[in-house]
Every structure is written in C-alpha cells, then in structure tokens.
Design a protein around this motif. Structure first.
Motif, PDB file in Angstrom:
ATOM      1  N   GLU A 261       0.562  -1.003   0.115  1.00 55.58           N
ATOM      2  CA  GLU A 261       0.076   0.022  -0.052  1.00 55.58           C
ATOM      3  C   GLU A 261       1.023   1.280  -0.178  1.00 55.58           C
ATOM      4  O   GLU A 261       0.566   2.399  -0.410  1.00 55.58           O
ATOM      5  N   ARG A 262       1.996   1.077   0.463  1.00 57.31           N
ATOM      6  CA  ARG A 262       2.960   2.497   0.572  1.00 57.31           C
ATOM      7  C   ARG A 262       4.022   2.377  -0.471  1.00 57.31           C
ATOM      8  O   ARG A 262       4.937   3.300  -0.462  1.00 57.31           O
TER       9      ARG A 262
ATOM     10  N   ARG B  70      -2.187   2.036  -9.207  1.00 51.34           N
ATOM     11  CA  ARG B  70      -2.610   2.914  -8.683  1.00 51.34           C
ATOM     12  C   ARG B  70      -4.019   2.384  -7.866  1.00 51.34           C
ATOM     13  O   ARG B  70      -4.388   2.670  -6.804  1.00 51.34           O
TER      14      ARG B  70
ATOM     15  N   GLU C 183      -4.391  -0.653  -7.006  1.00 48.26           N
ATOM     16  CA  GLU C 183      -3.866  -1.479  -5.734  1.00 48.26           C
ATOM     17  C   GLU C 183      -3.217  -0.553  -4.849  1.00 48.26           C
ATOM     18  O   GLU C 183      -2.956  -1.108  -3.761  1.00 48.26           O
ATOM     19  N   GLY C 184      -3.381   0.850  -4.662  1.00 51.11           N
ATOM     20  CA  GLY C 184      -2.785   1.654  -3.613  1.00 51.11           C
ATOM     21  C   GLY C 184      -1.333   2.103  -3.971  1.00 51.11           C
ATOM     22  O   GLY C 184      -1.043   2.736  -2.826  1.00 51.11           O
ATOM     23  N   LEU C 185      -0.584   1.872  -4.795  1.00 60.24           N
ATOM     24  CA  LEU C 185       0.655   2.111  -5.225  1.00 60.24           C
ATOM     25  C   LEU C 185       0.726   3.319  -5.667  1.00 60.24           C
ATOM     26  O   LEU C 185      -0.121   3.934  -6.445  1.00 60.24           O
ATOM     27  N   ARG C 186       1.997   4.121  -5.215  1.00 62.61           N
ATOM     28  CA  ARG C 186       2.372   5.216  -5.999  1.00 62.61           C
ATOM     29  C   ARG C 186       2.959   4.885  -7.073  1.00 62.61           C
ATOM     30  O   ARG C 186       4.196   4.196  -7.201  1.00 62.61           O
TER      31      ARG C 186
END
Length: 186
Positions: free
Chosen positions: A7-8, A29, A31-34
C-alpha cells in the motif's frame, strides 16, 4: 526504517510506450501504489536517484539495453527491485537479466489481472532481500567489532606476557649477578 508494504510502495514504470505506461499506472494505482514514469534512460536514472522507488518495472523492448542497465540501477539504489517487461520471444533477455539480480519478469502483452500479484510478490521478495542485506551488514559490523576487540586483547596479553618474562629475567639477573648473561635469553 519501517518495511514498505504494498500500500505504501512506489513503483517506477520505465517505458516509452504511453499505452503500456497508462495501463500499468491505472492498474497499480488501483492497488494503492504510488506510480512514477520514465520514458528514457536519463529520466529513469534521475527518478532512481531522486525518488528511490521500491520497484522498477523496466520495459526491455522499449528502453534499449535494459538488462545492461540493471547493475547501474542497483548501484544507484540497492533498495530498488527490478521487474523486467518483455515479449514471450525474448527469453534470452530474461536469462541475461536473471544473472544481474532482477526480482521477476512479466511477459507482454501484459495481462492486467496478473500485474498486481506479480508486483506484490516482487515487492515482498525485494523487502526480504533488503532485510537480509541489512542483517548481513549488521552481522558483518558485529564481527568486525568483536575481531578488533579480540585482537586488542591478544595484543594486551602479549605485552603483559613479555613484560612478565622481562621482569622475571631482571629478577633472576638481580639475584644472581653472575647469571645475567644466561637469564637475558630467557
């Protein structure tokens, strides 16, 4: 440092293919990825230096000499894992790249459903490798400290032993003036 979770995590997508970059960015994104992007070698190396991403998706077809770049990338950022993107017919590039330390590869055309799982596995593998590296470095440091301590103690013991022998020789010489020549070699 706190371990990076999926997530981070930050993923750098290095490809000149705008459609592929958009597909991967949207998927990851979600999936919460930068996500960061680089379309050429200089932008890729600058992003590695400035952003220190957790994972690099490196398109071997679009960025020439991608496998040869991997050691340079790893030298700039040991923490950045590499996943190679390549066509099914480019298996020889995988063999070349595996010897340089890539975490995984994804074949093109990219299966959108496969990408999040492969990225999550690569991030976990990279996290484990980074933890292993940190452990090895800490262990090596401890070994160096203990080796230095043992060496210092050995030297101190050697000096004390020679001092004791010298004192014994002087004592023998003082007790027996005529034996001074014999006591000195002792």
């Amino acid at each position: 440092p706190e371990p990076t979770t999926v997530e981070r995590a930050t993923v750098l997508i290095a490809t000149r293919d705008a459609a592929l970059r958009a597909l991967l960015t949207e998927t990851l994104r979600g999936e919460g990825l930068r996500c960061l992007a680089a379309a050429d070698r200089s932008a890729l190396l600058r992003a590695i230096r400035d952003e220190r991403p957790d994972l690099l998706l490196l398109d071997a077809d679009v960025i020439p000499q991608a496998p040869e770049l991997i050691p340079e990338i790893q030298a700039r950022s040991r923490e950045t894992g590499v996943v190679l993107l390549l066509w099914e017919t480019e298996r020889e590039k995988v063999l070349d790249a595996v010897s340089t330390g890539i975490l995984d590869f994804i074949t093109k055309p990219v299966d959108r459903d496969q990408v999040p799982l492969r990225v999550a596995v690569a991030l976990e593998r990279g996290r484990l490798q980074a933890g292993d590296h940190q452990y090895r470095m800490a262990l090596e440091q401890r070994v160096n400290v203990r080796t230095r301590e043992v060496s210092e103690k050995r030297d101190r013991l050697r000096r004390q032993m020679l001092s004791t022998i010298e004192a014994l020789a002087q004592s023998m010489a003082a007790k027996h003036q005529h034996s001074e020549g014999h006591a000195r070699p002792v």
